[in-house]
Each structure stands twice: as structure tokens, then as C-alpha cells.
Write a protein that holds these residues in place. Structure first.
Motif, PDB file in Angstrom:
ATOM      1  N   LEU A 227       0.826  -1.204   0.000  1.00 19.01           N
ATOM      2  CA  LEU A 227       0.000   0.000   0.000  1.00 19.01           C
ATOM      3  C   LEU A 227       0.867   1.263   0.000  1.00 19.01           C
ATOM      4  CD1 LEU A 227      -2.739   1.405   0.111  1.00 19.01           C
ATOM      5  CD2 LEU A 227      -2.729   1.069   2.602  1.00 19.01           C
TER       6      LEU A 227
ATOM      7  N   PHE B  84     -10.984  -3.990  -2.236  1.00 20.05           N
ATOM      8  CA  PHE B  84     -11.467  -3.825  -0.872  1.00 20.05           C
ATOM      9  C   PHE B  84     -12.217  -5.065  -0.409  1.00 20.05           C
ATOM     10  CE2 PHE B  84     -11.375   0.342  -2.862  1.00 20.05           C
ATOM     11  CZ  PHE B  84     -10.804   1.157  -1.887  1.00 20.05           C
TER      12      PHE B  84
ATOM     13  N   TRP C 207     -15.016  -5.976   2.833  1.00 20.29           N
ATOM     14  CA  TRP C 207     -15.838  -5.276   3.832  1.00 20.29           C
ATOM     15  C   TRP C 207     -15.457  -5.652   5.255  1.00 20.29           C
ATOM     16  CZ3 TRP C 207     -16.817  -1.587   1.099  1.00 20.29           C
ATOM     17  CH2 TRP C 207     -17.430  -1.651  -0.131  1.00 20.29           C
ATOM     18  N   ARG C 208     -15.073  -6.933   5.446  1.00 16.27           N
ATOM     19  CA  ARG C 208     -14.639  -7.387   6.769  1.00 16.27           C
ATOM     20  C   ARG C 208     -13.441  -8.302   6.589  1.00 16.27           C
ATOM     21  NH1 ARG C 208     -20.055  -9.680   7.728  1.00 16.27           N
ATOM     22  NH2 ARG C 208     -18.843 -11.573   7.976  1.00 16.27           N
ATOM     23  N   ALA C 209     -12.633  -8.424   7.632  1.00 20.00           N
ATOM     24  CA  ALA C 209     -11.417  -9.235   7.544  1.00 20.00           C
ATOM     25  C   ALA C 209     -11.713 -10.695   7.195  1.00 20.00           C
ATOM     26  CB  ALA C 209     -10.646  -9.156   8.858  1.00 20.00           C
TER      27      ALA C 209
ATOM     28  N   ASP D 184      -5.352  10.563  -1.418  1.00 20.78           N
ATOM     29  CA  ASP D 184      -6.512  10.521  -0.528  1.00 20.78           C
ATOM     30  C   ASP D 184      -7.855  10.479  -1.261  1.00 20.78           C
ATOM     31  OD1 ASP D 184      -6.252  13.044  -1.536  1.00 20.78           O
ATOM     32  OD2 ASP D 184      -6.463  14.080   0.371  1.00 20.78           O
TER      33      ASP D 184
ATOM     34  N   PRO E  88     -10.253   6.932   6.491  1.00 12.03           N
ATOM     35  CA  PRO E  88      -9.817   5.732   7.224  1.00 12.03           C
ATOM     36  C   PRO E  88     -10.756   4.535   7.095  1.00 12.03           C
ATOM     37  CG  PRO E  88      -9.346   7.669   8.529  1.00 12.03           C
ATOM     38  CD  PRO E  88     -10.142   8.136   7.327  1.00 12.03           C
ATOM     39  N   SER E  89     -12.063   4.758   7.037  1.00  8.91           N
ATOM     40  CA  SER E  89     -12.983   3.613   6.919  1.00  8.91           C
ATOM     41  C   SER E  89     -12.823   2.890   5.584  1.00  8.91           C
ATOM     42  CB  SER E  89     -14.430   4.064   7.113  1.00  8.91           C
ATOM     43  OG  SER E  89     -14.801   5.013   6.146  1.00  8.91           O
ATOM     44  N   TRP E  90     -12.450   3.579   4.517  1.00 10.66           N
ATOM     45  CA  TRP E  90     -12.134   2.925   3.246  1.00 10.66           C
ATOM     46  C   TRP E  90     -10.719   2.356   3.294  1.00 10.66           C
ATOM     47  CZ3 TRP E  90     -15.157   1.176  -0.325  1.00 10.66           C
ATOM     48  CH2 TRP E  90     -16.362   1.787  -0.607  1.00 10.66           C
ATOM     49  N   ARG E  91      -9.771   3.133   3.769  1.00 13.19           N
ATOM     50  CA  ARG E  91      -8.360   2.721   3.757  1.00 13.19           C
ATOM     51  C   ARG E  91      -8.149   1.404   4.507  1.00 13.19           C
ATOM     52  NH1 ARG E  91      -3.930   5.339   2.153  1.00 13.19           N
ATOM     53  NH2 ARG E  91      -5.046   7.296   1.929  1.00 13.19           N
ATOM     54  N   ARG E  92      -8.810   1.226   5.639  1.00 12.80           N
ATOM     55  CA  ARG E  92      -8.592  -0.010   6.411  1.00 12.80           C
ATOM     56  C   ARG E  92      -9.205  -1.235   5.733  1.00 12.80           C
ATOM     57  NH1 ARG E  92     -12.041   2.628  10.229  1.00 12.80           N
ATOM     58  NH2 ARG E  92     -14.131   1.757  10.158  1.00 12.80           N
ATOM     59  N   ARG E  93     -10.032  -1.034   4.728  1.00 12.56           N
ATOM     60  CA  ARG E  93     -10.646  -2.141   4.000  1.00 12.56           C
ATOM     61  C   ARG E  93      -9.853  -2.550   2.746  1.00 12.56           C
ATOM     62  NH1 ARG E  93     -15.163   0.569   6.298  1.00 12.56           N
ATOM     63  NH2 ARG E  93     -16.511  -0.924   7.386  1.00 12.56           N
TER      64      ARG E  93
END
Length: 151
Positions: free
Chosen positions: A81, A92, A94-96, A110, A128-133
Motif C-alpha cells: 500500500l 477492498f 468489507w470485513r477481515a 486521498d 480511514p474507513s475505506w483505507r482499512r478495508r
């Protein structure tokens, strides 16, 4: 113009295209996979491989990493990344514990462009909510051409 700049310009030309499941036609309708397919067609000509019909819940139902597997076949190993550049493909999940099932194009550190189900092809902040996915980053191949897609 670099390949990344070309990818961004093509992605920007899709903004406003309505969301349509399994669509891949600029101005008419597309989903996130259709956006990537449309960019590929504009860069290299025909589609890289046939895309079978898929249901909206394909990733949840199969549990397989079909999107990541396709990205590996077409674009090679994922990039870190930290090395992502404008024009790169972001995948992406949605969940791990779920397979990756959404894709977009990075247009700035960004911001990214994607086909958003509740709207259309839009430019979104990579908050952050998109980036962590983010599950993977891939790059269109510099060595690809309309005649030689062996990148």
C-alpha cells in the motif's frame, strides 16, 4: 502521459455513469468490476478474459477470493500500500473474514474513483474507513499493449 495518468483520465471519464450490476459501458451503466473492465478495454482493446455472470452476493456465497485471484492473473503480485500510485487498482474487503469484492482506481493519495452501488461512478475520499478495508493494490502493466496482454 504516463500509464497511471492515462488510467486516471479514463476513470474520470466514467464519473456519473449509473451503477448497474454486471454493467461495463461508460455512460450507460457499470459496477466496480465493469469500471476496471472498461479501463482495460480502453487501454488494451478487447477484454482480458470472459467474465461469467455473477450475483450481487457472489463473494459471500462462494467464500472464494475470486476478485483477488483474477487480479493476480491479470496484474501479477500485489504491491505494498505504501507504494500505491495514481492509476493503481484498489481492491477492498468489507470485513477481515470476507473475500474482497469491491474495486476502485486511486486518483490521488486521498481519493479514488469507484462504482458506488447507491449512486454511480463517483470520486470518493479515501478516508480511514475505506483505507482499512484495502485488501490489495495492483497496477496496470506498463508492458501491456492491445496485441500483447501477457503482462
Amino acid at each position: 502521459m504516463s500509464l497511471g495518468e492515462q488510467v486516471v483520465a479514463i476513470a474520470e471519464s466514467w464519473i456519473g455513469t449509473p451503477y448497474r450490476h454486471q454493467g461495463a459501458t461508460r455512460g450507460v451503466g457499470c459496477d466496480c468490476i465493469g469500471l476496471i473492465r472498461g479501463i482495460w478495454r480502453e487501454l488494451y482493446g478487447e477484454e482480458p478474459e470472459p467474465v461469467p455472470p455473477y450475483a450481487p452476493d457472489w463473494a459471500e456465497r462462494s467464500g472464494e477470493e475470486r476478485l483477488l485471484q483474477a487480479a493476480l492473473r491479470l496484474f501479477g503480485p500485489p504491491l505494498p500500500l505504501a507504494e500505491a500510485q495514481a492509476g493503481d487498482i484498489l481492491l477492498f474487503r468489507w470485513r477481515a473474514d470476507c473475500p474482497a469484492k469491491h474495486a476502485g482506481i486511486l486518483v490521488a493519495p486521498d481519493h479514488f474513483i469507484h462504482a458506488y452501488e447507491q449512486a454511480a461512478v463517483i470520486r470518493s475520499a479515501l478516508v480511514p474507513s475505506w483505507r482499512r478495508r484495502i485488501a490489495a493494490v495492483h497496477r496496470f502493466g506498463e508492458g501491456c499493449s492491445k496485441q500483447d496482454r501477457s503482462c
